[in-house]
Design a protein around this motif. Structure first.
Motif, PDB file in Angstrom:
ATOM      1  N   GLN B  50       0.880  -1.165   0.000  1.00  0.00           N
ATOM      2  CA  GLN B  50       0.000   0.000   0.000  1.00  0.00           C
ATOM      3  C   GLN B  50       0.913   1.210   0.000  1.00  0.00           C
ATOM      4  O   GLN B  50       1.692   1.396   0.948  1.00  0.00           O
ATOM      5  CB  GLN B  50      -0.931   0.034   1.202  1.00  0.00           C
ATOM      6  N   ASN B  51       0.845   1.961  -1.059  1.00  0.00           N
ATOM      7  CA  ASN B  51       1.815   3.018  -1.321  1.00  0.00           C
ATOM      8  C   ASN B  51       3.208   2.376  -1.322  1.00  0.00           C
ATOM      9  O   ASN B  51       3.437   1.477  -2.097  1.00  0.00           O
ATOM     10  CB  ASN B  51       1.625   4.162  -0.340  1.00  0.00           C
ATOM     11  N   GLN B  52       4.098   2.758  -0.490  1.00  0.00           N
ATOM     12  CA  GLN B  52       5.436   2.154  -0.537  1.00  0.00           C
ATOM     13  C   GLN B  52       5.654   1.071   0.516  1.00  0.00           C
ATOM     14  O   GLN B  52       6.743   0.482   0.592  1.00  0.00           O
ATOM     15  CB  GLN B  52       6.509   3.239  -0.336  1.00  0.00           C
ATOM     16  N   GLU B  53       4.642   0.765   1.301  1.00  0.00           N
ATOM     17  CA  GLU B  53       4.813  -0.142   2.429  1.00  0.00           C
ATOM     18  C   GLU B  53       4.315  -1.549   2.103  1.00  0.00           C
ATOM     19  O   GLU B  53       3.228  -1.728   1.533  1.00  0.00           O
ATOM     20  CB  GLU B  53       4.039   0.386   3.644  1.00  0.00           C
ATOM     21  N   GLU B  62      10.250 -13.828   0.857  1.00  0.00           N
ATOM     22  CA  GLU B  62      11.239 -13.338   1.803  1.00  0.00           C
ATOM     23  C   GLU B  62      12.623 -13.889   1.525  1.00  0.00           C
ATOM     24  O   GLU B  62      13.606 -13.317   1.975  1.00  0.00           O
ATOM     25  CB  GLU B  62      10.807 -13.697   3.226  1.00  0.00           C
ATOM     26  N   LYS B  63      12.738 -14.980   0.803  1.00  0.00           N
ATOM     27  CA  LYS B  63      14.044 -15.579   0.603  1.00  0.00           C
ATOM     28  C   LYS B  63      14.736 -15.073  -0.655  1.00  0.00           C
ATOM     29  O   LYS B  63      15.692 -14.306  -0.585  1.00  0.00           O
ATOM     30  CB  LYS B  63      13.904 -17.099   0.588  1.00  0.00           C
ATOM     31  N   ARG B  64      14.327 -15.454  -1.819  1.00  0.00           N
ATOM     32  CA  ARG B  64      15.027 -15.062  -3.053  1.00  0.00           C
ATOM     33  C   ARG B  64      14.350 -13.921  -3.799  1.00  0.00           C
ATOM     34  O   ARG B  64      14.929 -13.368  -4.715  1.00  0.00           O
ATOM     35  CB  ARG B  64      15.114 -16.263  -3.996  1.00  0.00           C
ATOM     36  N   PHE B  65      13.162 -13.620  -3.425  1.00  0.00           N
ATOM     37  CA  PHE B  65      12.420 -12.584  -4.103  1.00  0.00           C
ATOM     38  C   PHE B  65      12.512 -11.285  -3.311  1.00  0.00           C
ATOM     39  O   PHE B  65      12.454 -11.298  -2.086  1.00  0.00           O
ATOM     40  CB  PHE B  65      10.946 -12.970  -4.245  1.00  0.00           C
ATOM     41  N   SER B  66      12.625 -10.184  -4.031  1.00  0.00           N
ATOM     42  CA  SER B  66      12.548  -8.880  -3.387  1.00  0.00           C
ATOM     43  C   SER B  66      11.639  -8.002  -4.234  1.00  0.00           C
ATOM     44  O   SER B  66      11.536  -8.181  -5.456  1.00  0.00           O
ATOM     45  CB  SER B  66      13.922  -8.252  -3.233  1.00  0.00           C
ATOM     46  N   ALA B  67      10.970  -7.093  -3.589  1.00  0.00           N
ATOM     47  CA  ALA B  67      10.044  -6.229  -4.304  1.00  0.00           C
ATOM     48  C   ALA B  67      10.008  -4.874  -3.624  1.00  0.00           C
ATOM     49  O   ALA B  67      10.272  -4.759  -2.424  1.00  0.00           O
ATOM     50  CB  ALA B  67       8.642  -6.855  -4.331  1.00  0.00           C
ATOM     51  N   GLU B  68       9.681  -3.881  -4.413  1.00  0.00           N
ATOM     52  CA  GLU B  68       9.523  -2.538  -3.866  1.00  0.00           C
ATOM     53  C   GLU B  68       8.561  -1.749  -4.732  1.00  0.00           C
ATOM     54  O   GLU B  68       8.339  -2.084  -5.905  1.00  0.00           O
ATOM     55  CB  GLU B  68      10.870  -1.830  -3.756  1.00  0.00           C
ATOM     56  N   CYS B  75       6.781   0.025  -9.609  1.00  0.00           N
ATOM     57  CA  CYS B  75       7.012  -1.074  -8.673  1.00  0.00           C
ATOM     58  C   CYS B  75       7.889  -2.112  -9.380  1.00  0.00           C
ATOM     59  O   CYS B  75       7.911  -2.186 -10.614  1.00  0.00           O
ATOM     60  CB  CYS B  75       5.695  -1.720  -8.272  1.00  0.00           C
ATOM     61  N   SER B  76       8.587  -2.901  -8.612  1.00  0.00           N
ATOM     62  CA  SER B  76       9.432  -3.932  -9.221  1.00  0.00           C
ATOM     63  C   SER B  76       9.420  -5.197  -8.386  1.00  0.00           C
ATOM     64  O   SER B  76       9.204  -5.157  -7.167  1.00  0.00           O
ATOM     65  CB  SER B  76      10.871  -3.435  -9.394  1.00  0.00           C
ATOM     66  N   LEU B  77       9.641  -6.298  -9.079  1.00  0.00           N
ATOM     67  CA  LEU B  77       9.803  -7.610  -8.446  1.00  0.00           C
ATOM     68  C   LEU B  77      11.082  -8.198  -9.014  1.00  0.00           C
ATOM     69  O   LEU B  77      11.280  -8.232 -10.239  1.00  0.00           O
ATOM     70  CB  LEU B  77       8.623  -8.521  -8.774  1.00  0.00           C
ATOM     71  N   GLU B  78      11.986  -8.611  -8.129  1.00  0.00           N
ATOM     72  CA  GLU B  78      13.269  -9.135  -8.573  1.00  0.00           C
ATOM     73  C   GLU B  78      13.524 -10.486  -7.932  1.00  0.00           C
ATOM     74  O   GLU B  78      13.306 -10.656  -6.722  1.00  0.00           O
ATOM     75  CB  GLU B  78      14.409  -8.170  -8.235  1.00  0.00           C
TER      76      GLU B  78
END
Lengths: 114, 110
Positions: B50-53, B62-68, B75-78
């Motif tokens: 929600q917004n940036q949170e 939580e392990k190999r994936f990161s997102a912001e 927004c991105s998913l890596e």
């Protein structure tokens, strides 16, 4: 556990015939319910939604769905299908609240024969 | 029709490589979701913002994936180290009421 079941993996109909796709849900409380369509593994397009009120909801392109609390169902219908309705249809459920992710059924592939 | 934009549409990576995909939600939609759809049409919720949170995320994320979802940026998913099992269609959705989906990024991990 919350779940959505679409018992028919594949449905074949002739163009102009009617279509019904079945969806059953298992949810605590009454969830919000949706039908989405996916063409050729593209993104999902929203066909219709049910939040409350009249159990029969109208959607785009002549689709409608009927909610039944007693049967825990949300079946999708169309009176007369067109070849362009060939796609995969997903039933989904979610709870109130912005953070609620959707739970999807496994999808029903609809093939419309000319 | 949805106005959620996802790039790239197709992504091919080798095992162990990073894979990054982006999403621009519909204007005015404060909540963004990422889902993974595998070849068997099974959907897995990954994370939402929600917004940036971050609101919720699953253990896999939580392990190999990161997102912001930074302010004023897509927004991105890596995926830090891609595995063959990560091959899937990654769908971004945004919502005010119902969720509207982008076209997806199809990731193939060789």
């Amino acid at each position: 556990a919350q779940s959505v079941t679409q018992p028919d993996a594949r449905v074949t109909v002739s163009e102009g015939a009617s279509l019904q796709l079945r969806c059953k849900y298992s949810y605590s409380g009454t969830p919000y319910l949706f039908w989405y369509v996916q063409y050729q593994r593209q993104g999902l397009q929203l066909l219709l939604k049910y939040y409350s009120g009249d159990p029969v909801v109208q959607g785009v392109n002549g689709f409608e769905a009927e909610f039944s609390k007693s049967d825990s169902s949300f079946h999708l219908r169309k009176a007369s299908v067109h070849w362009s309705d060939s796609a995969v249809y997903f039933c989904a459920a979610g709870q109130t609240g912005f953070a609620s992710a959707l739970t999807f059924g496994s999808g029903t592939k609809v093939i419309v024969l000319p | 029709n949805s106005k959620v934009i996802q790039t790239p549409r197709y992504l091919v990576k080798g095992q162990g490589q990073k894979a990054k995909m982006r999403c621009i939600p519909e204007k005015g939609h404060p909540v963004v979701f990422w889902y993974q759809q595998n070849k068997n049409n099974e959907f897995k919720f990954l994370i939402n913002f929600q917004n940036q949170e971050v609101l919720q995320q699953i253990d896999m994320t939580e392990k190999r994936f990161s997102a912001e979802c930074p302010s004023n940026s897509p927004c991105s998913l890596e995926i830090q180290s891609s595995e063959a099992g990560d091959s899937a269609l990654y769908l971004c959705a945004s919502r005010t009421g119902e969720q509207y989906f982008g076209p997806g990024t199809r990731l193939t991990v060789l």
